[in-house]
Motif scaffolding. Sequence first.
Motif, short mmCIF file in Angstrom:
data_model
loop_
_atom_site.label_atom_id
_atom_site.label_comp_id
_atom_site.label_asym_id
_atom_site.label_seq_id
_atom_site.Cartn_x
_atom_site.Cartn_y
_atom_site.Cartn_z
N GLY A 181 0.83 -1.21 0.00
CA GLY A 181 0.00 0.00 0.00
C GLY A 181 0.86 1.25 0.00
N GLU A 182 1.92 1.21 0.78
CA GLU A 182 2.77 2.40 0.89
C GLU A 182 3.53 2.64 -0.42
N GLN A 183 3.52 1.63 -1.30
CA GLN A 183 4.18 1.83 -2.60
C GLN A 183 3.31 2.66 -3.57
N SER A 184 2.11 3.06 -3.13
CA SER A 184 1.29 3.95 -3.98
C SER A 184 2.04 5.26 -4.12
N PRO A 185 2.11 5.80 -5.35
CA PRO A 185 2.82 7.07 -5.50
C PRO A 185 2.26 8.13 -4.55
N GLY A 186 3.17 8.78 -3.81
CA GLY A 186 2.76 9.88 -2.93
C GLY A 186 2.27 9.46 -1.57
N ALA A 187 2.25 8.14 -1.30
CA ALA A 187 1.64 7.70 -0.04
C ALA A 187 2.64 7.50 1.09
N SER A 188 3.86 7.98 0.95
CA SER A 188 4.86 7.58 1.95
C SER A 188 4.49 8.11 3.34
N LEU A 189 4.74 7.25 4.32
CA LEU A 189 4.32 7.53 5.70
C LEU A 189 5.56 7.64 6.59
N ASN A 190 5.49 8.45 7.62
CA ASN A 190 6.62 8.48 8.55
C ASN A 190 6.43 7.41 9.63
N LEU A 191 7.44 7.25 10.46
CA LEU A 191 7.43 6.16 11.45
C LEU A 191 6.22 6.26 12.37
N HIS A 192 5.96 7.47 12.81
CA HIS A 192 4.85 7.69 13.72
C HIS A 192 3.52 7.27 13.08
N GLU A 193 3.35 7.64 11.82
CA GLU A 193 2.11 7.31 11.11
C GLU A 193 2.00 5.80 10.89
N LYS A 194 3.15 5.16 10.59
CA LYS A 194 3.11 3.71 10.37
C LYS A 194 2.71 2.99 11.66
N LEU A 195 3.24 3.47 12.78
CA LEU A 195 2.89 2.84 14.06
C LEU A 195 1.40 3.01 14.35
N GLU A 196 0.87 4.19 14.05
CA GLU A 196 -0.56 4.43 14.28
C GLU A 196 -1.39 3.45 13.45
N SER B 174 12.14 23.54 -2.89
CA SER B 174 11.25 23.97 -3.96
C SER B 174 10.64 22.73 -4.62
N ALA B 175 9.34 22.72 -4.66
CA ALA B 175 8.62 21.56 -5.21
C ALA B 175 7.54 22.09 -6.13
N ARG B 176 7.15 21.26 -7.11
CA ARG B 176 6.12 21.72 -8.04
C ARG B 176 4.73 21.35 -7.51
N LEU B 177 3.82 22.29 -7.53
CA LEU B 177 2.45 22.02 -7.08
C LEU B 177 1.72 21.31 -8.21
N LYS C 244 6.14 12.02 -5.92
CA LYS C 244 4.91 12.74 -5.55
C LYS C 244 4.74 12.69 -4.03
N VAL C 245 4.38 13.80 -3.46
CA VAL C 245 4.18 13.87 -2.02
C VAL C 245 2.89 14.62 -1.75
N ARG C 246 2.11 14.11 -0.78
CA ARG C 246 0.85 14.78 -0.49
C ARG C 246 0.88 15.40 0.90
N GLY C 247 0.03 16.38 1.11
CA GLY C 247 -0.12 16.98 2.43
C GLY C 247 -1.55 17.41 2.60
N ARG C 248 -1.99 17.45 3.86
CA ARG C 248 -3.38 17.79 4.12
C ARG C 248 -3.44 18.73 5.31
N GLY C 249 -4.33 19.69 5.27
CA GLY C 249 -4.46 20.64 6.38
C GLY C 249 -5.93 20.95 6.63
N PHE C 250 -6.25 21.23 7.88
CA PHE C 250 -7.64 21.54 8.24
C PHE C 250 -7.69 22.88 8.97
N SER C 251 -8.72 23.64 8.71
CA SER C 251 -8.97 24.86 9.47
C SER C 251 -10.32 25.42 9.06
N THR C 252 -10.86 26.30 9.91
CA THR C 252 -12.07 27.00 9.50
C THR C 252 -11.71 28.10 8.51
N ASP C 253 -10.39 28.40 8.40
CA ASP C 253 -9.91 29.41 7.46
C ASP C 253 -9.16 28.69 6.33
#
Length: 531
Positions: free
Chosen positions: A31-46, A459-462, A490-499
Amino acid sequence: MTTQANPSPVTADIAANRPRIRIFDTTLRDGEQSPGASLNLHEKLEIARSLEQLGVDVIEAGFPITSPGDFEAVAAIASEITRATVAGLARCTEKDVRRAGEAVQRAAHGRIHVFCATSKIHREFKLKKAKDEIIRLTVESVKLARSYVQDVEFSPEDASRTELDFLAEVVSAAIEAGATTINCPDTVGYALPAEYQAMFEYLMQHVPGASRVIFSAHCHNDLGLAVANSLAAVAGGARQVECTINGIGERAGNAALEEIVMAIRTRQADFPYETGINTRKLVPCSRMVSSLTGLQVQRNKAIVGENAFAHEAGIHQDGILKERSTYEIMSPSDVGLIQNRLVLGKHSGRHAFRQRLEELDLKLDEPALDVAFERFKVLCDKKKEIYDEDLEALVEEQLETSAPLFRLKNLQVMASNQGVATATVTLMDSSDAAITDAATGDGPIDAMFAVIQRITRISARLESYQVRSITGGREAQGEVMVELTHNGRKVRGRGFSTDILEASAKAYLAAINRIRTMAKRTITQGSSLEQ
Ligand code: KIV
Ligand code: ZN
């Protein structure tokens, strides 16, 4: 080198011959071999903890030779997980097997999973090795793996495109050498259900010692047949199925765990087996994996998609109201879909907050709960009613950003529809030093991303930028998902806010932090993955 004293539950089950299908989860490896899905140690443990709660039999935690980060993740998961078997993948080379053996050494139940390609096309073009050489490598590697653990799985890669007589020969040799599970992958997702089933039936009949081992299916979804093929394998005698949460994986993905488990459960007359899965944890686990990998689940995805239990057509709604089974073959609560969304607000106390998190299967230790509760109170000041989705977002964001390299402190954006926008951003680095800078851009988002690139010097391309509201109403929290390309990855990121601007900055920063973490995980010298 040590041999494990305690046999794994899987090995013990072989003797008991229980009518059970073992669920081998490879979310953290294939699963982690999906492009952009790489997880850090903390996330893998979770994720590993959540998989254990879900009740999977085997967690394939990674491919230890590929990088120090993968080794560390497998070792950490092996040290912590006690009920499920923890597996590490290895090619048929001495270095790979030893590295996997070291990684699972501390597991209560450790498994080494060795694989070697067997199909003509792989033998000739990839490995450039003859049949007898493949058999020799298989036997040596399985024997070496057995010197570390009693539980050894062997996979003839591209089994479904391998000549049946040669497949039987390799599998027999692997069993003779000590393999306890034989996994026959449909590596490129080419097989059709009837032929995949026939392959297992052939092996059961032609392999000496077949009754001593567990046969396993591992299907990729290139033709959309991964789940159908996995079920066909069960009909053909396989008693282990390899799959991933949400079906994530290379290319079109792997067979989806939740679909296989619910098919077996819903069609008991055809599949009279049990799995160890607590199906009520399927939706929470799916959401966690989606959030941590950044791979969104399509709305109409079976079992865990947002629309999987939604009835829109009037005629269906009418039928459902009269008798649920007219249009529903499973109950939403059986897969953990909580339909009564309890609302919390600023008067809710820590106790109610903790209780709701527990009901949602979001487990935090006391210090983490304190932080989450503080953040919950801040959110209550911005938003009157807090829904389950808000709580999930809050906890997931906390997990995703625990120990980040850069944190967002301040953000000021000036924009107009007439000209350039300016963003001034302050970030805190890992030593808690504040760094402020400003940049201009075509619009507020562009300006903000430019200044973050300047401060972090990455510097990364959006590639893509998506916004959605996670609950309804004007006060709703927004979720922003970005996908960046950095050095071809490919790397993904996610953020949450009311703004939305703040959510965008957080998402961009999450991706940048991921790039920084990945840069630290350098490939081990001499471990090129071309076997
Ligand atoms: O798809 C495949 O063949 C694999 C093997 C390593 C089991 O993932
Ligand atoms: Zn695979």
